[in-house]
Write an enzyme that holds these catalytic residues in place. Sequence first.
Site, PDB file in Angstrom:
ATOM      1  N   CYS A   1      -8.926  63.009  91.115  1.00 14.18           N
ATOM      2  CA  CYS A   1      -8.010  64.065  91.541  1.00 14.18           C
ATOM      3  C   CYS A   1      -6.852  63.404  92.265  1.00 14.18           C
ATOM      4  CB  CYS A   1      -8.730  65.052  92.463  1.00 14.18           C
ATOM      5  SG  CYS A   1      -7.670  66.298  93.230  1.00 14.18           S
TER       6      CYS A   1
ATOM      7  N   CYS B   1      -2.210  64.610  87.078  1.00 15.39           N
ATOM      8  CA  CYS B   1      -3.293  65.519  87.469  1.00 15.39           C
ATOM      9  C   CYS B   1      -4.332  65.409  86.365  1.00 15.39           C
ATOM     10  CB  CYS B   1      -2.795  66.958  87.603  1.00 15.39           C
ATOM     11  SG  CYS B   1      -4.108  68.179  87.888  1.00 15.39           S
TER      12      CYS B   1
END
Length: 271
Positions: A75, A189
């Site tokens: 992440c 992302c």
Amino acid sequence: MTRERPVLVFDSGIGGLTVLRELRVMMPARRFVYVADDAAFPYGDWEETALKEHIVRLFDRLIRTYDPHLAVIACNTASTLVMPDLRARFPLPFVGTVPAIKPAAERSRSGLISVLATPGTVKREYTRELIRDFARHCHVRLVGSARLATMAELHLRGGSLDMDELKSEIAECFVEKDGRHTDIVALACTHYPFLANAFRKIAPWPVDWLDPAEAIARRALDLLPNDASELPTTPDLAIFTSGNVSHETASLVHGFGLSAREDGRAPSRSD
């Protein structure tokens, strides 16, 4: 038989499955525990200090429960915010996920690259340091989308994509300057690679959509001891901190070789 210590893969949702997929390719004899902090998704809605404290508290319990060899933070938002705190507090290797600005700058022929990220990753000083260190010779466009991660989550769970909405979210990635065009978009992302095929269909011209998952997996492999030669006997798990796993989500993670497990004990914003 000694306990099989897993590799822990952590994300705010299910986008980190793109990283898990590459980890499995490079280390098939390892056991994995995938943690989706869906109780706190999306991380972009959190105040930074509260999010940092939340993730550290959550890792305190995850490490005590699963005793991992190594943790992969799949992440960008969490990696750019809390990695120093995790490394200072817990005595195990951590591999983070950061915007792939260096490889994008190395590969670009036009010198025009874009970084498609969450707003949190775009505003981090760490992201700007990467640009100063590795992409001074390039024009770098930072594009922060507050909606793409949620769109990817819904799409992975069987929802349909609004292609016009998707097109508007990535439109700023495409720059024309002095006869040159953006030729690389770094996907900052881990949710976004699941949308890459849709991106290709709606892009105004072809670009290289750069997925950092392989580089993350290689770094994790470098940090692990070379002591896993036989396939693990303990099943790989997917842990959901919300305590709520739908049939669609269970089927999705099963396709990645994971057995879904609810875990509603994660700390909340009000803790």
